[in-house]
Write a protein that holds these residues in place. Structure first.
Motif, PDB file in Angstrom:
ATOM      1  N   LEU A 126     -60.566  66.479   1.788  1.00 41.07           N
ATOM      2  CA  LEU A 126     -59.281  65.882   1.051  1.00 41.07           C
ATOM      3  C   LEU A 126     -58.494  65.043   2.276  1.00 41.07           C
ATOM      4  N   LYS A 127     -58.467  65.786   3.520  1.00 37.61           N
ATOM      5  CA  LYS A 127     -57.859  65.002   4.374  1.00 37.61           C
ATOM      6  C   LYS A 127     -58.542  63.763   5.015  1.00 37.61           C
ATOM      7  N   GLY A 128     -59.502  63.827   4.661  1.00 38.73           N
ATOM      8  CA  GLY A 128     -60.379  62.420   5.033  1.00 38.73           C
ATOM      9  C   GLY A 128     -60.133  61.407   4.047  1.00 38.73           C
ATOM     10  N   VAL A 129     -60.108  61.811   2.964  1.00 37.11           N
ATOM     11  CA  VAL A 129     -59.705  60.865   1.819  1.00 37.11           C
ATOM     12  C   VAL A 129     -58.420  60.431   1.878  1.00 37.11           C
ATOM     13  N   GLY A 130     -57.303  61.191   2.261  1.00 35.05           N
ATOM     14  CA  GLY A 130     -56.007  60.907   2.372  1.00 35.05           C
ATOM     15  C   GLY A 130     -55.743  59.968   3.558  1.00 35.05           C
ATOM     16  N   LEU A 131     -56.436  60.208   4.682  1.00 35.38           N
ATOM     17  CA  LEU A 131     -56.548  59.251   5.925  1.00 35.38           C
ATOM     18  C   LEU A 131     -57.048  57.834   5.212  1.00 35.38           C
ATOM     19  N   SER A 132     -58.011  57.868   4.586  1.00 32.57           N
ATOM     20  CA  SER A 132     -58.745  56.737   4.162  1.00 32.57           C
ATOM     21  C   SER A 132     -57.713  55.889   3.464  1.00 32.57           C
ATOM     22  N   MET A 133     -57.057  56.661   2.351  1.00 23.42           N
ATOM     23  CA  MET A 133     -56.103  55.904   1.782  1.00 23.42           C
ATOM     24  C   MET A 133     -54.926  55.142   2.635  1.00 23.42           C
ATOM     25  N   LEU A 134     -54.331  56.073   3.436  1.00 23.97           N
ATOM     26  CA  LEU A 134     -53.277  55.563   4.393  1.00 23.97           C
ATOM     27  C   LEU A 134     -53.745  54.341   5.328  1.00 23.97           C
ATOM     28  N   ILE A 135     -54.879  54.162   5.588  1.00 16.68           N
ATOM     29  CA  ILE A 135     -55.318  53.098   6.614  1.00 16.68           C
ATOM     30  C   ILE A 135     -55.430  51.912   5.523  1.00 16.68           C
ATOM     31  N   GLU A 136     -56.015  52.268   4.309  1.00 13.58           N
ATOM     32  CA  GLU A 136     -56.055  51.032   3.434  1.00 13.58           C
ATOM     33  C   GLU A 136     -54.631  50.567   3.019  1.00 13.58           C
ATOM     34  N   LEU A 137     -53.941  51.620   2.943  1.00 12.48           N
ATOM     35  CA  LEU A 137     -52.468  51.176   2.507  1.00 12.48           C
ATOM     36  C   LEU A 137     -51.834  50.247   3.908  1.00 12.48           C
ATOM     37  N   PHE A 138     -51.979  50.883   4.991  1.00 14.95           N
ATOM     38  CA  PHE A 138     -51.415  50.218   5.976  1.00 14.95           C
ATOM     39  C   PHE A 138     -51.753  48.772   6.167  1.00 14.95           C
ATOM     40  N   GLY A 139     -53.144  48.774   6.090  1.00 14.77           N
ATOM     41  CA  GLY A 139     -53.573  47.039   6.180  1.00 14.77           C
ATOM     42  C   GLY A 139     -53.208  46.305   5.078  1.00 14.77           C
ATOM     43  N   ALA A 140     -52.912  46.789   3.796  1.00 19.34           N
ATOM     44  CA  ALA A 140     -52.570  45.885   2.771  1.00 19.34           C
ATOM     45  C   ALA A 140     -51.076  45.800   3.073  1.00 19.34           C
ATOM     46  N   LEU A 141     -50.124  46.727   3.566  1.00 18.58           N
ATOM     47  CA  LEU A 141     -48.788  46.554   3.815  1.00 18.58           C
ATOM     48  C   LEU A 141     -48.636  45.309   5.069  1.00 18.58           C
ATOM     49  N   LEU A 142     -49.434  45.531   5.826  1.00 17.94           N
ATOM     50  CA  LEU A 142     -49.294  44.360   6.971  1.00 17.94           C
ATOM     51  C   LEU A 142     -49.693  43.200   6.287  1.00 17.94           C
ATOM     52  N   ALA A 143     -50.688  43.104   5.364  1.00 16.37           N
ATOM     53  CA  ALA A 143     -51.331  41.733   4.711  1.00 16.37           C
ATOM     54  C   ALA A 143     -49.786  41.205   3.852  1.00 16.37           C
ATOM     55  N   THR A 144     -49.352  42.146   3.309  1.00 16.28           N
ATOM     56  CA  THR A 144     -48.233  41.980   2.331  1.00 16.28           C
ATOM     57  C   THR A 144     -46.990  41.370   3.110  1.00 16.28           C
ATOM     58  N   GLY A 145     -46.621  41.900   4.227  1.00 14.90           N
ATOM     59  CA  GLY A 145     -45.684  41.509   5.254  1.00 14.90           C
ATOM     60  C   GLY A 145     -45.878  40.255   5.653  1.00 14.90           C
ATOM     61  N   VAL A 146     -47.145  39.891   6.050  1.00  9.51           N
ATOM     62  CA  VAL A 146     -47.458  38.380   6.336  1.00  9.51           C
ATOM     63  C   VAL A 146     -47.287  37.320   5.546  1.00  9.51           C
ATOM     64  N   TRP A 147     -47.754  37.748   4.314  1.00 10.15           N
ATOM     65  CA  TRP A 147     -47.388  36.890   3.166  1.00 10.15           C
ATOM     66  C   TRP A 147     -45.544  36.757   2.887  1.00 10.15           C
ATOM     67  N   VAL A 148     -45.135  37.741   3.053  1.00 14.45           N
ATOM     68  CA  VAL A 148     -43.677  37.643   2.812  1.00 14.45           C
ATOM     69  C   VAL A 148     -43.107  36.716   3.701  1.00 14.45           C
ATOM     70  N   ILE A 149     -43.456  36.984   4.955  1.00 15.98           N
ATOM     71  CA  ILE A 149     -42.818  35.840   6.152  1.00 15.98           C
ATOM     72  C   ILE A 149     -43.462  34.628   5.871  1.00 15.98           C
ATOM     73  N   GLY A 150     -44.816  34.410   5.217  1.00 17.68           N
ATOM     74  CA  GLY A 150     -45.206  33.051   5.193  1.00 17.68           C
ATOM     75  C   GLY A 150     -44.651  32.595   3.809  1.00 17.68           C
ATOM     76  N   ALA A 151     -44.188  33.154   2.859  1.00 17.06           N
ATOM     77  CA  ALA A 151     -43.645  32.619   1.732  1.00 17.06           C
ATOM     78  C   ALA A 151     -42.087  32.206   2.024  1.00 17.06           C
ATOM     79  N   ILE A 152     -41.379  32.723   3.262  1.00 16.92           N
ATOM     80  CA  ILE A 152     -40.299  32.443   3.465  1.00 16.92           C
ATOM     81  C   ILE A 152     -40.269  31.407   4.268  1.00 16.92           C
ATOM     82  N   VAL A 153     -41.037  31.218   5.167  1.00 18.04           N
ATOM     83  CA  VAL A 153     -40.945  30.090   6.126  1.00 18.04           C
ATOM     84  C   VAL A 153     -41.649  28.752   5.457  1.00 18.04           C
ATOM     85  N   ALA A 154     -42.568  28.938   4.535  1.00 13.46           N
ATOM     86  CA  ALA A 154     -43.524  27.630   3.883  1.00 13.46           C
ATOM     87  C   ALA A 154     -42.497  26.978   3.112  1.00 13.46           C
TER      88      ALA A 154
END
Length: 165
Positions: A137-165
């Motif tokens: 369960l800890k492994g699955v939770g860590l896996s989800m957190l890693i995926e969520l972190f990467g997705a949040l970084l990608a989302t943040g890049v998109w938000v900044i890009g949408a503002i700048v563009a």
């Protein structure tokens, strides 16, 4: 005349798809990363230009990198803790069955039950089987957190890009 990419409703639509993708990572019913990747790809295609394609490339890199890390790091930790691959497979199968038997929470219940029963059969001791299940369960939770972190970084890049563009 402004393009679709500059109209507020288009940005809101892309943002909503990304939000659904983020929710899909937390509650693994929807293909979260694919939705986020697709939404940013559509935005980049419609927006066009160097900024949009740079945003798309950086977001894709974050999603791919987090995908690689999500399978390697927690997997190694679970293997070190003694979680068998068979237990994870049985957990995944019972998780899928559980999802249809008990909507939404059945995925979690089925996974836990599957890992526990598999490890109980293998180890023949209740305490060790439960400890291994907790590690899974800890492994699955860590896996989800890693995926969520990467997705949040990608989302943040998109938000900044949408503002700048």
């Amino acid at each position: 005349m402004e393009t679709y990419a500059h109209q507020w409703w288009f940005l809101v639509l892309v943002g909503l798809v990304i939000l659904v993708g983020l929710l899909g990572i937390i509650v693994p019913i929807l293909p979260g990363v694919i939705l986020i990747f697709g939404a940013i790809a559509v935005w980049a295609f419609v927006e066009g230009g160097a900024t949009a394609w740079t945003v798309f490339a950086v977001s894709t890199a974050f999603l791919v990198l987090s995908g690689i890390i999500k399978y390697t790091w927690p997997g190694r930790k679970m293997k070190d803790a003694g979680v068998s691959n068979r237990a994870l497979f049985v957990g995944a199968v019972l998780g899928i069955v559980g999802f249809f038997v008990i909507p939404v929470i059945g995925l979690f219940v089925g996974f836990v039950l599957g890992v526990y029963l598999s490890e109980l059969q293998r180890l023949r001791e209740n305490q060790q089987a439960w400890q291994t299940t907790v590690h899974a369960l800890k492994g699955v939770g860590l896996s989800m957190l890693i995926e969520l972190f990467g997705a949040l970084l990608a989302t943040g890049v998109w938000v900044i890009g949408a503002i700048v563009a």
